[in-house]
Design a protein around this motif. Sequence first.
Motif, PDB file in Angstrom:
ATOM      1  N   ALA A   4       0.851  -1.185   0.000  1.00 29.32           N
ATOM      2  CA  ALA A   4       0.000   0.000   0.000  1.00 29.32           C
ATOM      3  C   ALA A   4       0.885   1.233   0.000  1.00 29.32           C
ATOM      4  N   ILE A   5       0.336   2.334  -0.467  1.00 27.37           N
ATOM      5  CA  ILE A   5       1.037   3.610  -0.469  1.00 27.37           C
ATOM      6  C   ILE A   5       0.235   4.588   0.370  1.00 27.37           C
ATOM      7  N   MET A   6       0.891   5.268   1.311  1.00 29.27           N
ATOM      8  CA  MET A   6       0.247   6.302   2.119  1.00 29.27           C
ATOM      9  C   MET A   6       0.693   7.668   1.606  1.00 29.27           C
ATOM     10  N   GLY A   7      -0.221   8.410   1.001  1.00 27.61           N
ATOM     11  CA  GLY A   7       0.116   9.701   0.436  1.00 27.61           C
ATOM     12  C   GLY A   7       0.416   9.568  -1.042  1.00 27.61           C
ATOM     13  N   PHE A   8      -0.427  10.185  -1.880  1.00 22.67           N
ATOM     14  CA  PHE A   8      -0.272   9.996  -3.323  1.00 22.67           C
ATOM     15  C   PHE A   8       0.127  11.302  -4.007  1.00 22.67           C
TER      16      PHE A   8
END
Length: 397
Positions: A4-8
């Motif tokens: 997952a990525i936090m902050g796009f």
Amino acid sequence: MNIAIMGFGVVGTGVAKVTEVNAKEIEKRLGFPVYVKTIVDVRTFEGQFADRVVADFAIVENDPEISLVVETIGGVGVAYAFTKRALAAGKHVVTANKQLVAEHGSELLALAKENGVQYLFEASVGGGIPILHPLVQCMGANQIEEVCGILNGTTNYILTSMVSDGVSFEDALAAAKAKGYAEADPTADVEGIDAGRKICILSNLSYGYQTRPEVVPMEGITKITLDDVRIAHDAGYAIKLVGRTVRLEDGDRTAYVAPHLVPHSHPLAHVEDVNNAVVVRGNATGDVMFYGKGAGEMPTASACVSDAMEALAGYGTQPTWSEETGGFQDPKVLKTQYYFRIDGSLSDAAQAFHQVSVLQEGAQTAFLTEEISGYEAEEGAKALNVLAQMRVLGASK
């Protein structure tokens, strides 16, 4: 495996791109695919990754199929809270967040260890330049004597523009903003704070103790004028914003960030535009330099994805340091030559510092001192109307 990525934002988008574009190469190297399953951001998006964006981090936190989280939020608010929750949930965390690592790294490393996962942050110091892993692993047999470098691309671009284009600091900063090299609020860059956080991380890894940002003097480039640039160039120096951490003779350490006169014979003098470079001095290797793009979407994303691959594969060494602060001394204990530009005469300079090397005479006098400590530089400057003051790199001990 799912991540997952936090902050796009810029870096988060880069992580998604690198993972997708290089999917076959990543799978070939790991023996299994890596897929960005979820992206956490409160904003809405269109395009390729829009259907993976959620606003609630708990979705990631409670998803047993997500093994790793890439944190690209920045700062120490939400990023700090979500990182702790991810580690506590047994998920690896990878980050480019130098502020979070500098201020809370030891705590987060301990939490990662407690939960049997890794907290990796190669991208937090050099962007796309591999420096932390080589420092910990490849130079692991060395006693690190010193680490110094150009750690901020924005300030290096500004200083390069002042030299090559003859423009003022203000005009160079405006150009940096126009090209996307500087933030709308460039304070952290131009005041040396960004570089200061990075030198704290390098100091932590080099000497094994927590170096807290609040004890590290951080000076930026806002006081440098075209007069200083010209005088330095004519004397055989380039002006660079340099972060340094040094092992002292008694085993203690020190660290700081400040503009320096760098001799043209030194490799850091020729690092230009938005590039960064770090020189590590080991007692066995001597000086080793790492050079490249220190920021930007794809270089920084590359470092994040490489960390993710390492954590998911279960190889490599977890960088770590003690929560104890150890012996940290004020960098004024270091001796070096100092550059001064004063509103005064040569006799004023000689009276304050005895022996000086004159670089410019007139209504404003510029000179170099002999090798003196920061305390001596401070004391001598009290009697002068100082317009500019900088250290000389390469003359220090």
